[in-house]
Design an enzyme around this catalytic site. Structure first.
Site, short mmCIF file in Angstrom:
data_model
loop_
_atom_site.label_atom_id
_atom_site.label_comp_id
_atom_site.label_asym_id
_atom_site.label_seq_id
_atom_site.Cartn_x
_atom_site.Cartn_y
_atom_site.Cartn_z
N CYS A 168 0.82 -1.20 0.00
CA CYS A 168 0.00 0.00 0.00
C CYS A 168 0.86 1.26 0.00
O CYS A 168 1.41 1.62 -1.04
CB CYS A 168 -0.98 -0.03 1.17
SG CYS A 168 -2.39 1.05 0.87
N HIS A 171 -3.44 -4.94 0.52
CA HIS A 171 -2.87 -5.49 1.75
C HIS A 171 -3.00 -7.02 1.71
O HIS A 171 -3.89 -7.58 2.36
CB HIS A 171 -3.61 -4.93 2.97
CG HIS A 171 -3.30 -3.50 3.23
ND1 HIS A 171 -2.17 -3.09 3.87
CD2 HIS A 171 -3.96 -2.37 2.89
CE1 HIS A 171 -2.14 -1.76 3.95
NE2 HIS A 171 -3.23 -1.31 3.36
N GLU A 226 -0.64 13.49 -0.63
CA GLU A 226 -0.92 13.30 0.80
C GLU A 226 0.22 13.87 1.62
O GLU A 226 0.01 14.39 2.72
CB GLU A 226 -1.09 11.80 1.12
CG GLU A 226 -1.36 11.52 2.60
CD GLU A 226 -1.44 10.03 2.95
OE1 GLU A 226 -1.03 9.20 2.12
OE2 GLU A 226 -1.91 9.72 4.05
N GLU A 264 -1.45 -9.16 3.15
CA GLU A 264 -1.24 -9.79 4.47
C GLU A 264 -2.57 -10.14 5.14
O GLU A 264 -2.63 -11.00 6.01
CB GLU A 264 -0.40 -8.88 5.37
CG GLU A 264 -1.05 -7.58 5.85
CD GLU A 264 -0.90 -6.40 4.89
OE1 GLU A 264 -0.66 -6.65 3.68
OE2 GLU A 264 -1.04 -5.25 5.34
N GLN A 317 3.32 3.07 -2.96
CA GLN A 317 3.32 4.49 -3.32
C GLN A 317 4.73 5.08 -3.18
O GLN A 317 5.19 5.83 -4.04
CB GLN A 317 2.31 5.24 -2.44
CG GLN A 317 0.88 4.74 -2.64
CD GLN A 317 -0.13 5.38 -1.69
OE1 GLN A 317 0.23 6.15 -0.80
NE2 GLN A 317 -1.40 5.06 -1.89
N1 GLN Z 1 -1.91 6.78 3.08
C1 GLN Z 1 -2.00 6.06 1.85
C2 GLN Z 1 -3.36 6.22 1.20
O1 GLN Z 1 -4.31 6.59 1.86
C3 GLN Z 1 -1.67 4.60 2.06
C4 GLN Z 1 -2.66 3.88 2.89
C5 GLN Z 1 -2.17 2.55 3.40
O2 GLN Z 1 -0.98 2.28 3.37
N2 GLN Z 1 -3.06 1.71 3.89
O3 GLN Z 1 -3.50 5.97 0.04
#
Ligand code: GLN
Length: 526
Positions: free
Chosen positions: A377, A503, A401, A505, A381
């Site tokens: 996630c 995710h 962000e 996991e 990014q």
């Molecule tokens: N903060 C990032 C977003 O909102 C990643 C979120 C996360 O890692 N669950 O896209």
């Protein structure tokens, strides 16, 4: 057969592993029964999605997009079920339902009261789930500790339930703590007695008591607890401290817990722990060892990353290796020297800008030094940001962000998220399919064209930058149906450099480790 109910409560102190105990009980009974777990939490948040993971532990996400308590992770992993939003009942949700009923006029003319109106809503919800799911057995875990104000209404509802479902269809299991104080060297029953008394004052008389203890309970203490608490001696069960929570079902089996439950509820579902035991044995006897750095910002509380820990555990069971996790706090990362002694790096999910540059620096080193890397996630990014900056030469590339003023917003908020100002339950949540590109590592790890993983995020790889990033050699190994959302990336030619917007996991199981973790650990081992 009428639906049977097992109510699990906890006493003395929190953190005794009620969720794991409940999940283990479910595991032992699951061979022939359809078991539905329900967790009742006393807090007033509608769901834990808005809580800080440092305070509450990991926020677990379900296929249907619900943000739930991390105990649901245990349920899914131990029971092999896919849980649903409705199976998590918080006091926030309960009050919300009561309030809506009141406004609608359901209680017209009446004073709305905790008893019976709130307790009725709780019971009705549980019965509704039982019916919808056609459950043979409903396993209700009451969060918190008996005596807490927060869970009084749940306990009262559970007390009433025995009249509704019939005494023969419900049992109460209470988890307590049996200390062996230093110097005294003797198992002590007093905390259990007091905690059972608190429960009895609330009209709940436990059928089975599980005493969490560093040793197996002695015959003497079993007799004592049996005598003071009005349970049969064989219904006093050891909840042994273990290094590996997957051993708990075996301990309970050894303690004959399934037989006692069978007898009390008149059910039969013999446990079959052969495969499970084999896997646990593999963990106990590793032939190789690796160290993986987990670079995050909630590293003080391992519970914040509970499912990641579990996923590695599942890999360890299948690959017969020991996996040491080194928690690296990236908030004030001084240097990346720790990379010299680790076999791989993982950057998990996260929110906000704290610790971001440290993580990007770690990813750069992992990429340049060809150290296996797995990004989850936020990890994806940041891998994209690092690649954009250092391989595509997009200066100050960033996520909006983190830096709303960035000249290169390679990660940006989804258009459909832009208008939303509420924080609860408004992210892209739940399972979404991704289509995996032929010839990629990710595709070979999943072994399928399509992968469905769970999401919890607001930001995405910005489509405006798809082309330039791919031109420089990053492969989008999995994308959404319309191709707009990047779900998986990889850098070919490196040993293992893979990340996903999801995710994975959250869906890893003892019987089937998450493919990306499995591939990562294999790369770390080689
Ligand atoms: N903060 C990032 C977003 O909102 C990643 C979120 C996360 O890692 N669950 O896209």
């Amino acid at each position: 057969m009428p639906t049977k109910y097992i109510i699990v409560t906890g006493g003395v102190l929190s953190g005794l592993g009620k969720g794991i105990a409940a999940a283990s009980i479910g595991h032992l009974l699951s061979s022939r029964l359809k078991i539905i777990p329900i967790k009742c939490d006393g807090y007033l948040n509608v769901d834990p999605g808005t809580m800080n993971p440092i305070e509450h532990g990991e926020v677990f996400v379900l296929d249907d997009g619900a943000e739930v308590d991390m105990d649901f992770g245990h349920y899914e992993r131990f029971l092999g079920v896919t849980c649903k939003s409705k199976w998590n009942l918080t006091m926030g949700k309960v009050f919300d339902m009561v309030r809506r009923k009141e406004r609608r006029g359901d209680y017209l003319g009446k004073t709305v009261q905790y008893i019976p109106h709130v307790t009725d809503v709780i019971k009705a919800h549980i019965f509704e789930v039982a019916k919808e799911e056609n459950a043979d057995l409903v396993l209700v875990e009451i969060g918190g500790t008996v005596g807490d104000i927060e869970n009084e209404l749940f306990l009262e509802a559970m007390r009433q339930m025995k009249e509704d479902v019939g005494r023969e269809n419900i049992i109460y299991i209470h988890l307590t703590y049996v200390p062996v104080p230093y110097g005294v060297n003797e198992q002590k029953s007093k905390p259990t007695q007091q905690s059972v008394n608190l429960l009895k004052q609330r009209g709940i008389f436990p059928d089975i008591i599980i005493g969490r203890c560093s040793q197996f309970l002695t015959q003497e203490i079993r007799r004592k607890i049996s005598n003071f608490c009005d349970v049969q001696p064989e219904a006093v069960i050891t909840g042994l401290d273990v290094d590996d929570i997957y051993e708990i079902p075996m301990i309970f089996e050894q303690e004959r817990l399934p037989e006692i439950i069978h007898k009390k509820l008149n059910i039969y579902s013999p446990p079959d722990l052969r495969k499970w035991k084999e896997l646990v044995d593999n963990i106990r006897n590793p032939s190789r060892e690796i160290t993986v750095a987990v670079c995050g910002k909630y590293t003080k509380l391992e519970d914040s990353y509970a499912s990641i820990v579990e996923s590695f555990h599942h890999c360890a069971a299948h690959l017969g290796c020991k996996i040491n996790l080194e928690w690296v706090e990236t908030t004030d990362l001084k240097d990346t020297r720790f990379l010299d002694h680790v076999n791989g790096v993982i950057v998990p999910g996260g929110f906000g800008s704290r610790g971001i540059e440290g993580k990007i620096e770690v990813i750069r080193h992992a990429r340049e030094r060809n150290i296996p890397f797995l990004g989850l996630c936020l990890g994806l990014q940041l891998a994209v940001i690092e690649f954009a900056r250092n391989a595509c030469h997009l200066e100050r590339a960033n996520s909006t962000e983190i830096d709303p003023e960035t000249p290169h917003p390679v990660i940006d908020i989804l258009p459909e998220q832009k208008e939303i100002s509420d924080k609860g339950g408004t992210m892209r949540l739940g399972a979404y399919p991704a289509f995996l590109k032929e010839g990629t590592l990710v595709r070979s790890l999943y072994g399928t064209e399509k992968a469905s993983e769970r999401h919890r995020h607001r930001y995405e790889v910005n489509p405006r930058y798809h082309e330039i990033i791919q031109e420089h050699g990053m492969v989008f190994s999995g994308v959404s149906g319309d191709g707009r959302l990047v779900e998986f990336i990889e850098l070919p030619r490196l040993r293992y450099f893979v990340a996903t917007q999801a995710h994975p996991e959250l869906k890893s199981r003892m019987e089937k480790p998450a493919p990306l973790f499995y591939g990562f650990v294999k790369a770390c081992l080689s």
